[in-house]
Design an enzyme around this catalytic site. Structure first.
Site, PDB file in Angstrom:
ATOM      1  N   VAL A  50     -19.267  25.061   3.631  1.00 43.73           N
ATOM      2  CA  VAL A  50     -18.690  24.504   2.405  1.00 43.73           C
ATOM      3  C   VAL A  50     -17.681  25.487   1.813  1.00 43.73           C
ATOM      4  CG1 VAL A  50     -19.171  23.498   0.142  1.00 43.73           C
ATOM      5  CG2 VAL A  50     -20.835  23.239   1.986  1.00 43.73           C
ATOM      6  N   CYS A  51     -18.179  26.481   1.119  1.00 45.93           N
ATOM      7  CA  CYS A  51     -17.297  27.383   0.368  1.00 45.93           C
ATOM      8  C   CYS A  51     -16.399  28.212   1.279  1.00 45.93           C
ATOM      9  CB  CYS A  51     -18.136  28.282  -0.533  1.00 45.93           C
ATOM     10  SG  CYS A  51     -19.218  27.347  -1.641  1.00 45.93           S
ATOM     11  N   ASN A  52     -16.926  28.680   2.396  1.00 43.86           N
ATOM     12  CA  ASN A  52     -16.096  29.447   3.327  1.00 43.86           C
ATOM     13  C   ASN A  52     -15.074  28.554   4.018  1.00 43.86           C
ATOM     14  OD1 ASN A  52     -17.978  31.380   2.630  1.00 43.86           O
ATOM     15  ND2 ASN A  52     -18.405  32.026   4.724  1.00 43.86           N
TER      16      ASN A  52
END
Length: 228
Positions: free
Chosen positions: A117-119
């Site tokens: 998700v964030c990466n």
């Protein structure tokens, strides 16, 4: 034709970003042992500090969900601002974009949660919209399952992200053991965070080279006494 991705990482050509290294995010990690994850993150942070790598720490929904950044990570960078966000994608926050630009390095080493998700969203957007090169530290990041982490890494690699590991980054920055100005600090990181490699360094220092053991407390060794 030159290919900048063939350049090794150096202390002068890259910057570092830690994304959402927070407890609630770590609770969901299933792709790597969470204690190993924290060990690797802190080892990487210490490496960035030793080599004076421009470093960003960003967090998401600290008070409402994710909790405070690992204190062991923050202690490596005393006084550093933490860039809080609402978006899962760090690229969506102007503070993060401004910090990346201010650091002036196109190679960005990334350690974050969660990989899928964030990466992933940060990496894809930073490459597409910011023309950054992303070096994803696979073992200082984690996903909600092994499959989530692995397939996110595959997706990013297919898009041009370069996969690395934390110790690889540390030793790439050191590059030459003749660089004595960072040698001892690197060895300290290795002995503290590099598992069997660090144990081997401790053994070589004490048993081969006769150095004192590095524990801080005093201990007496009592000679063997056969039982009667």
């Amino acid at each position: 034709m030159s290919n900048s991705k063939l350049e090794v990482l150096t202390p002068d050509n890259c910057q570092m970003i830690f994304i959402d290294q927070q407890p609630q995010m770590a609770f969901g990690v299933q792709s790597i042992d969470r204690q190993v994850l924290k060990n690797n993150v802190v080892g990487l942070a210490k490496a960035a500090s030793v080599f004076n790598i421009p470093t960003i720490i960003t967090t998401v929904e600290t008070q409402s969900f994710s909790g405070n950044t690992f204190p062991e990570l923050l202690d490596v960078f005393p006084g550093k601002d933490i860039l809080e966000r609402t978006s899962m994608n760090s690229w969506d926050d102007q503070k993060v974009r401004d910090a990346l630009k201010a650091n002036g390095k196109k190679k960005v080493v990334v350690s974050g949660l969660w990989t899928e998700v964030c990466n992933n969203t940060f990496a894809l957007c930073a490459m597409l919209e910011g023309d950054y090169e992303i070096y994803m530290v696979a073992d200082a990041s984690g996903g909600t399952s092994k499959e989530a982490h692995d397939f996110a890494m595959q997706r990013m690699i297919q898009a041009g992200v370069i996969p690395v590991t934390w110790q690889q980054v540390l030793l790439e920055w050191q590059r030459d053991w003749a660089h004595k100005e960072t040698y001892n600090a690197v060895m300290d990181i290795v002995r503290e965070h590099s598992g069997a490699y660090g144990m081997g360094v401790d053994y070589a220092y004490t048993m081969v080279h006769g150095a004192q053991s590095r524990q801080k407390s005093e201990h007496n060794t009592l000679a063997p006494v056969p039982a009667r």
